[in-house]
Design an enzyme around this catalytic site. Structure first.
Site, mmCIF file in Angstrom:
data_model
loop_
_atom_site.group_PDB
_atom_site.id
_atom_site.type_symbol
_atom_site.label_atom_id
_atom_site.label_comp_id
_atom_site.label_asym_id
_atom_site.label_seq_id
_atom_site.Cartn_x
_atom_site.Cartn_y
_atom_site.Cartn_z
ATOM 1 C CD GLU A 1 -2.677 -1.538 -0.006
ATOM 2 O OE1 GLU A 1 -2.792 -0.677 -0.887
ATOM 3 O OE2 GLU A 1 -3.166 -2.684 -0.115
ATOM 4 C CB CYS B 1 7.222 -7.844 -7.483
ATOM 5 S SG CYS B 1 7.269 -6.057 -7.274
HETATM 6 ZN ZN LIG Z 1 -2.445 -2.903 -4.920
HETATM 7 ZN ZN LIG Z 2 7.580 -5.371 -9.484
#
Ligand SMILES: [Zn+2]
Ligand SMILES: [Zn+2]
Length: 181
Positions: free
Chosen positions: A135, A150
């Site tokens: 976030e 990721c």
């Molecule tokens: Zn998101």
């Molecule tokens: Zn990424």
């Protein structure tokens, strides 16, 4: 060259364990190399409860937080233990607007595995740290990324959160460095 280091506030909404807050703050400092501070708690966001869904509207909480002032913190991550939703999804683990000031992470659904079993606290805290970093990534203008490991990969379930590493892929990492310059 001088660069003003961004500072991030981590703020509990209601009663949140100190260890969870610390795990989130430490990962923000460790992964994004930003100054992080745990702020005094805000009230539980009872104003955001949706009477029909019996869940909490993430957008309303974020709007309310964005109208507040948090000292010298550029970005603020609110941590709560309520079932969050945004209108297009049944639930979300967290929420943030692209380039916004305030984001949210909820421990509520992170505290259960998809088979209904309960993971150890350390796993819940790691998940919360990942969602908080994700976030915060949005607040720092990062978009979703297709690399499964990721941090900016979109997670709909806790398995996907567990599959993410506590790091950005090379591409997102370069993009973030550029944003923070
Ligand atoms: Zn998101
Ligand atoms: Zn990424």
């Amino acid at each position: 060259m001088t660069s003003k280091k961004k500072s991030v506030g981590v703020i509990p909404l209601g009663n949140i364990s100190e260890i969870a807050l610390q795990a989130i703050a430490e990962h923000i400092t460790g992964c994004f190399k930003l100054t992080t501070q745990i702020l005094p708690p805000l009230e539980k966001p009872e104003y955001a409860i949706d009477e029909r869904r019996l869940q909490y509207n993430a957008g309303i909480i974020i709007e309310t937080m964005e109208a507040m002032h948090f000292g010298n913190h550029d970005k603020v991550i609110g941590v709560l233990n309520k079932d969050l939703f945004i209108p297009i999804f049944t639930h979300v683990f967290g929420e943030a607007r692209q380039g916004g000031t305030c984001g949210l992470v909820s421990l509520f659904r992170l505290a259960k595995n998809s088979d209904g079993s309960s993971p150890p606290k350390s796993i819940i805290h790691e998940r919360a740290a990942k969602v908080a970093l994700h976030e915060l990534g949005h607040l720092l203008d990062l978009l979703h990324c297709e690399h499964k490991r990721c941090l900016m990969h979109f997670s709909g379930g806790t398995e996907e959160v567990d599959e993410m590493s506590l790091d950005l892929c090379e591409y997102c990492s370069i993009y973030l460095q550029d944003k923070l310059r």
